[in-house]
Design a protein around this motif. Structure first.
Motif, mmCIF file in Angstrom:
data_model
loop_
_atom_site.group_PDB
_atom_site.id
_atom_site.type_symbol
_atom_site.label_atom_id
_atom_site.label_comp_id
_atom_site.label_asym_id
_atom_site.label_seq_id
_atom_site.Cartn_x
_atom_site.Cartn_y
_atom_site.Cartn_z
ATOM 1 N N SER A 52 140.777 59.002 77.742
ATOM 2 C CA SER A 52 140.034 59.950 77.276
ATOM 3 C C SER A 52 138.533 59.710 77.420
ATOM 4 O O SER A 52 137.874 60.540 77.513
ATOM 5 N N THR A 53 138.262 58.200 77.668
ATOM 6 C CA THR A 53 137.003 58.029 78.001
ATOM 7 C C THR A 53 136.485 58.388 79.459
ATOM 8 O O THR A 53 135.265 58.943 79.507
ATOM 9 N N GLU A 55 137.815 60.968 80.718
ATOM 10 C CA GLU A 55 137.509 62.654 80.958
ATOM 11 C C GLU A 55 136.222 62.722 80.250
ATOM 12 O O GLU A 55 135.373 63.824 80.503
ATOM 13 N N ALA A 56 135.805 62.247 78.975
ATOM 14 C CA ALA A 56 134.549 62.340 78.379
ATOM 15 C C ALA A 56 133.315 62.053 79.671
ATOM 16 O O ALA A 56 132.415 62.943 79.424
ATOM 17 N N ARG A 57 133.272 61.106 80.339
ATOM 18 C CA ARG A 57 132.184 60.580 81.084
ATOM 19 C C ARG A 57 132.327 61.473 82.384
ATOM 20 O O ARG A 57 131.189 61.724 82.570
ATOM 21 N N GLU A 60 130.688 64.727 80.921
ATOM 22 C CA GLU A 60 129.178 64.484 80.761
ATOM 23 C C GLU A 60 128.613 64.450 82.209
ATOM 24 O O GLU A 60 127.389 65.092 82.235
#
Length: 191
Positions: A52-53, A55-57, A60
């Protein structure tokens, strides 16, 4: 060697995929740059925990690249270089020169993001592709000219390398008969 991709890599795969790559490519590029992990059970669990982190990065970074792409869309950059009468540059325009022109306009682009297979060696309008993110690429126009005045004329569509532009001669008006007499004896023998 099997690796788990931590980001999308062109011609290789999407984030989270396990792909087989050559050992040297994995050891020298993917693993040191943090683009992949060796495919083993411990790393698979680690990837799932951090998915999840990651994919979020990635999302962004993609949105930042999209903003830069919107700013670059439709822009043309002028490069003034010395060139001969035929339009052949005395030097060349390389990726490093393109990066300098972009940074002068306030864009922070890395040299590895410029897709330039061969250096530009002639004046004219050239399309250069920038890979801002694995999923975002944009083409910019590079106007290579001998002076700012020539760059303006090129931007309007005027050719600066034709005989008309260089010598003030209309190429369409030139015919072979203007240069030699077709009736004359071609082998040079006097009969």
């Amino acid at each position: 060697m099997d690796v788990i991709l931590l980001e999308r890599i062109a011609k290789l795969g999407q984030m989270g995929e396990t792909v087989k790559v050559r050992d040297g490519f994995a050891r020298n590029y993917l693993l040191p740059l943090g683009k992949a992990l060796r495919a083993n059970e411990a790393n698979k669990k680690r990837f799932e925990a951090e998915r999840s982190t990651l994919e979020a990065r990635n999302l962004e970074r993609k949105s930042e690249a999209q903003k830069v792409a919107e700013q670059l869309d439709g822009k043309s950059f002028v490069m003034v270089r010395s060139a001969g009468e035929t339009g052949q540059l005395y030097g060349s325009v390389a990726a490093r020169d393109i990066i300098e022109a972009l940074s002068a306009e306030g864009f922070n682009i890395g040299r590895n993001q410029v897709e330039l297979n061969t250096p530009i060696k002639a004046i004219g309008l050239h399309k250069v592709v920038l890979h801002l993110h694995a999923e975002v690429e944009i083409a910019i126009e590079l106007n290579v000219a001998r002076s700012a005045d020539e760059a303006e004329r090129q931007a309007k569509g005027e050719s600066l390398t034709s005989a008309d532009a260089i010598y003030g001669v209309d190429e369409d008006a030139l015919k072979p008969e203007d240069f030699f007499d077709p009736e004359a004896d071609q082998d040079g023998d006097e009969e």
